[in-house]
Design a protein around this motif. Structure first.
Motif, short mmCIF file in Angstrom:
data_model
loop_
_atom_site.label_atom_id
_atom_site.label_comp_id
_atom_site.label_asym_id
_atom_site.label_seq_id
_atom_site.Cartn_x
_atom_site.Cartn_y
_atom_site.Cartn_z
N PRO A 205 41.47 43.89 31.31
CA PRO A 205 42.15 45.19 31.18
C PRO A 205 42.35 45.84 32.55
O PRO A 205 41.58 45.61 33.49
CB PRO A 205 41.16 46.01 30.34
CG PRO A 205 40.28 45.02 29.67
CD PRO A 205 40.23 43.82 30.57
N GLU A 206 43.38 46.65 32.65
CA GLU A 206 43.75 47.26 33.93
C GLU A 206 42.62 48.10 34.52
O GLU A 206 42.38 48.07 35.73
CB GLU A 206 45.01 48.11 33.76
CG GLU A 206 45.54 48.65 35.07
CD GLU A 206 46.83 49.44 34.90
OE1 GLU A 206 47.21 50.10 35.87
OE2 GLU A 206 47.42 49.39 33.81
N ASN B 167 40.96 47.61 38.16
CA ASN B 167 40.89 48.71 39.13
C ASN B 167 39.46 48.91 39.64
O ASN B 167 39.26 49.22 40.82
CB ASN B 167 41.43 50.00 38.52
CG ASN B 167 42.94 49.95 38.34
OD1 ASN B 167 43.62 49.18 39.00
ND2 ASN B 167 43.44 50.74 37.41
N GLN B 168 38.47 48.75 38.77
CA GLN B 168 37.07 48.85 39.21
C GLN B 168 36.76 47.76 40.24
O GLN B 168 36.13 48.04 41.27
CB GLN B 168 36.12 48.68 38.01
CG GLN B 168 36.06 49.86 37.08
CD GLN B 168 35.04 49.65 35.97
OE1 GLN B 168 34.29 48.68 35.94
NE2 GLN B 168 35.02 50.60 35.04
N ILE B 169 37.22 46.56 39.97
CA ILE B 169 36.97 45.45 40.89
C ILE B 169 37.69 45.68 42.22
O ILE B 169 37.13 45.45 43.30
CB ILE B 169 37.37 44.11 40.24
CG1 ILE B 169 36.46 43.82 39.04
CG2 ILE B 169 37.32 42.97 41.25
CD1 ILE B 169 36.89 42.65 38.19
N LYS B 170 38.91 46.15 42.16
CA LYS B 170 39.67 46.43 43.39
C LYS B 170 38.97 47.52 44.22
O LYS B 170 38.92 47.43 45.44
CB LYS B 170 41.10 46.86 43.06
CG LYS B 170 41.96 45.71 42.57
CD LYS B 170 43.34 46.17 42.15
CE LYS B 170 44.14 45.03 41.57
NZ LYS B 170 45.44 45.47 41.05
N GLU B 171 38.45 48.52 43.55
CA GLU B 171 37.72 49.59 44.26
C GLU B 171 36.48 49.02 44.94
O GLU B 171 36.17 49.36 46.08
CB GLU B 171 37.33 50.71 43.28
CG GLU B 171 36.79 51.93 43.96
CD GLU B 171 37.77 52.61 44.89
OE1 GLU B 171 37.33 53.07 45.96
OE2 GLU B 171 38.98 52.66 44.58
N LEU B 172 35.78 48.15 44.27
CA LEU B 172 34.61 47.49 44.85
C LEU B 172 35.01 46.68 46.08
O LEU B 172 34.36 46.76 47.12
CB LEU B 172 33.96 46.58 43.80
CG LEU B 172 32.84 45.67 44.27
CD1 LEU B 172 31.62 46.49 44.68
CD2 LEU B 172 32.47 44.68 43.17
#
Length: 175
Positions: free
Chosen positions: A40-41, A45-50
Motif C-alpha cells: 500500500p502507498e 511512504n513509511q519506507i521512503k521516509e526511513l
C-alpha cells in the motif's frame, strides 16, 4: 590493544538495509517477500521516509532525521520500527559513508562483487572461520620474499609477522 591507525572500520550497507526493509515488510504484510510492488502507498511512504536517512549529507542531519524517526516510531508498522531501532543501534556504522564517501556501497558495487567473486569465496568473508582461513592463507603468502619486497619490506619473517599480527588484531576487533 589496537591503535587508531590499526582500527578496523566497517560501514554498513545502505543497499542491503533498503533491500531488507522491503523484504521484511512484504513478508510481514503478505507473508511473501516477492510482492514489493503491491505494498500500500502509505507503507511505501513509511519506507521512503526511513530511507531518507541515507540521503543526509552530514552526520548532524542524519542525527536529526534519526531523532525524528525515533519520535514518530510508533506510527510506523512493525518491520519499519525494527529498522529504525537498527539505525539507532548501529548509527556509527550506517553513517561512516558520510565521513568516508568512498565507503558508500551502491547496487553497482554489489553487482561487481557478486559477479567477480565465486560464491564459495564470498561466503568466506561472512564468517569468523572464513576470515581466519583467509588470514591464514595471507600469512602463508606473506612469508614469500617477493610479496614482502613488493610491500617495500625486506627483512623477511619479522615484517611478515608484524603484518600478520595487525591483520589478526583487526579480525579480533571485528568479531
Amino acid at each position: 590493544m589496537i591503535t587508531q591507525e590499526e582500527k578496523i572500520l566497517h560501514s554498513y550497507c545502505a543497499f542491503h538495509f533498503e533491500k531488507n526493509t522491503y523484504h521484511n515488510t512484504t513478508k510481514f504484510i503478505f507473508n511473501s517477500p516477492f510482492t514489493r510492488e503491491k505494498l500500500p502507498e502509505y507503507i511505501q511512504n513509511q519506507i521512503k521516509e526511513l530511507h531518507k536517512f541515507f540521503d543526509c549529507d552530514s552526520a548532524e542531519k542524519a542525527k536529526v532525521h534519526l531523532s525524528m524517526l525515533l519520535h514518530q516510531k510508533q506510527t510506523f508498522i512493525s518491520p519499519v520500527q525494527k529498522q529504525i531501532e537498527r539505525l539507532q543501534k548501529y548509527y556509527e556504522e550506517y553513517t561512516l559513508h558520510i565521513q568516508y564517501p568512498f565507503l558508500k556501497t551502491t547496487n553497482h558495487a554489489e553487482q561487481y562483487f557478486s559477479s567477480t567473486k565465486p560464491e564459495k569465496v564470498k561466503k568466506g568473508y561472512k564468517t569468523e572461520k572464513g576470515l581466519r582461513n583467509i588470514i591464514y592463507n595471507m600469512a602463508v603468502k606473506m612469508m614469500s620474499k617477493d610479496w614482502l619486497r613488493a610491500l617495500g619490506r625486506n627483512n623477511g619473517y619479522t615484517s611478515a609477522m608484524h603484518l600478520f599480527t595487525r591483520l589478526v588484531k583487526g579480525l579480533m576487533a571485528r568479531t
